[in-house]
Design an enzyme around this catalytic site. Structure first.
Site, PDB file in Angstrom:
ATOM      1  CG  MET A 164      50.752  31.093  38.622  1.00 61.00           C
ATOM      2  SD  MET A 164      49.920  29.979  39.804  1.00 61.00           S
ATOM      3  CE  MET A 164      48.655  31.091  40.229  1.00 61.00           C
ATOM      4  N   GLY A 166      45.596  28.363  34.750  1.00 64.23           N
ATOM      5  CA  GLY A 166      45.979  29.975  34.686  1.00 64.23           C
ATOM      6  C   GLY A 166      45.066  30.842  35.551  1.00 64.23           C
ATOM      7  CB  SER A 167      45.067  31.681  38.493  1.00 65.07           C
ATOM      8  OG  SER A 167      46.309  30.549  38.712  1.00 65.07           O
ATOM      9  NE  ARG A 168      47.274  40.252  39.538  1.00 60.27           N
ATOM     10  CZ  ARG A 168      47.601  41.033  38.840  1.00 60.27           C
ATOM     11  NH1 ARG A 168      47.687  41.027  37.326  1.00 60.27           N
ATOM     12  NH2 ARG A 168      48.086  42.370  39.483  1.00 60.27           N
TER      13      ARG A 168
END
Length: 222
Positions: free
Chosen positions: A95, A183-185
């Site tokens: 993301m 912001g990430s995964r």
């Protein structure tokens, strides 16, 4: 499948940030003029779009594994599930700051366990983020005993993983269970016999996009 919409279109997680951004922009505009406040209004608009959380249409097939997040597929591989200590198929969604950051359950199932691991904050697009970064994992078990692990992973900018469920919780496909700020995964570990539908580079949407099928479906795929 139409489901109730149990949360605002702007995520509650963003309300304090939005309030601060708009109050500061209004204050600067009132004190020294609109043009001086313009950068702050742009920042406020960015925060507004970051915390949007639209309703989604969930696929009807109960065997569908839906994306837990909006973003782009950055990894599909056979991997070791470090939480259940098994070989698994791993599908990862990255993301960026312009994606919706609400996290949704990939399957219908019971939360058997939840784990949290404090870690680093490297770029979430990198494979090593799955094992190095701060992360929160939930183990979901479907009614027919299939195990799916869903892992929220912090990124370079992300500094807060939010998860609202624990062991014993019942989740349905597409149900909201958490949020990651800035912001990430999200990694999903599936049984080896799952049929992966997604491809590297695909743009996916939480609760709507099908990542895989747990077993060959008998209903019509769309």
């Amino acid at each position: 499948m139409k489901t109730p919409y149990p949360h605002p279109v702007i995520a509650r997680e963003g309300w304090p940030f939005l309030a601060i951004a708009f109050v500061v922009a209004l204050g600067i505009g009132w004190l020294i003029g609109f043009w001086w406040s313009l950068p702050l209004w742009l920042a406020a608009i960015f925060v507004l779009q970051f915390f949007r959380d639209p309703a989604r249409q969930v696929p009807d097939d109960p065997r569908a594994v839906v994306s837990p997040a909006d973003g782009r597929i950055v990894e599909i591989s056979k991997s070791r599930d470090p939480w259940l200590q098994r070989d698994a198929l791993k599908v990862s969604v990255f993301m960026n700051v312009f994606n919706v950051h609400s996290n949704r359950s990939p399957v219908d199932g019971t939360v058997k366990e939840r784990w949290y691991f404090p870690g680093a904050f490297v770029n979430a697009a990198l494979d090593k983020a799955s094992t190095s970064n701060e992360r929160n994992a939930i183990w979901l078990q479907t009614r027919d005993g299939r195990d799916v692990t869903c892992v929220q992973v912090a990124g370079l900018i992300a500094r807060r993983i939010l998860c609202y469920v624990g062991a014993g919780a019942e989740l349905t496909r597409g149900q909201r269970f958490g949020f990651i700020r800035f912001g990430s995964r999200v990694d999903v570990y599936l049984p080896l016999d799952a049929e992966v539908k997604a491809a590297l580079g695909d743009k996916v949407y939480a609760a709507e996009s099908v990542l895989a099928w747990l077993t060959p479906p008998t209903t019509n795929r769309k």
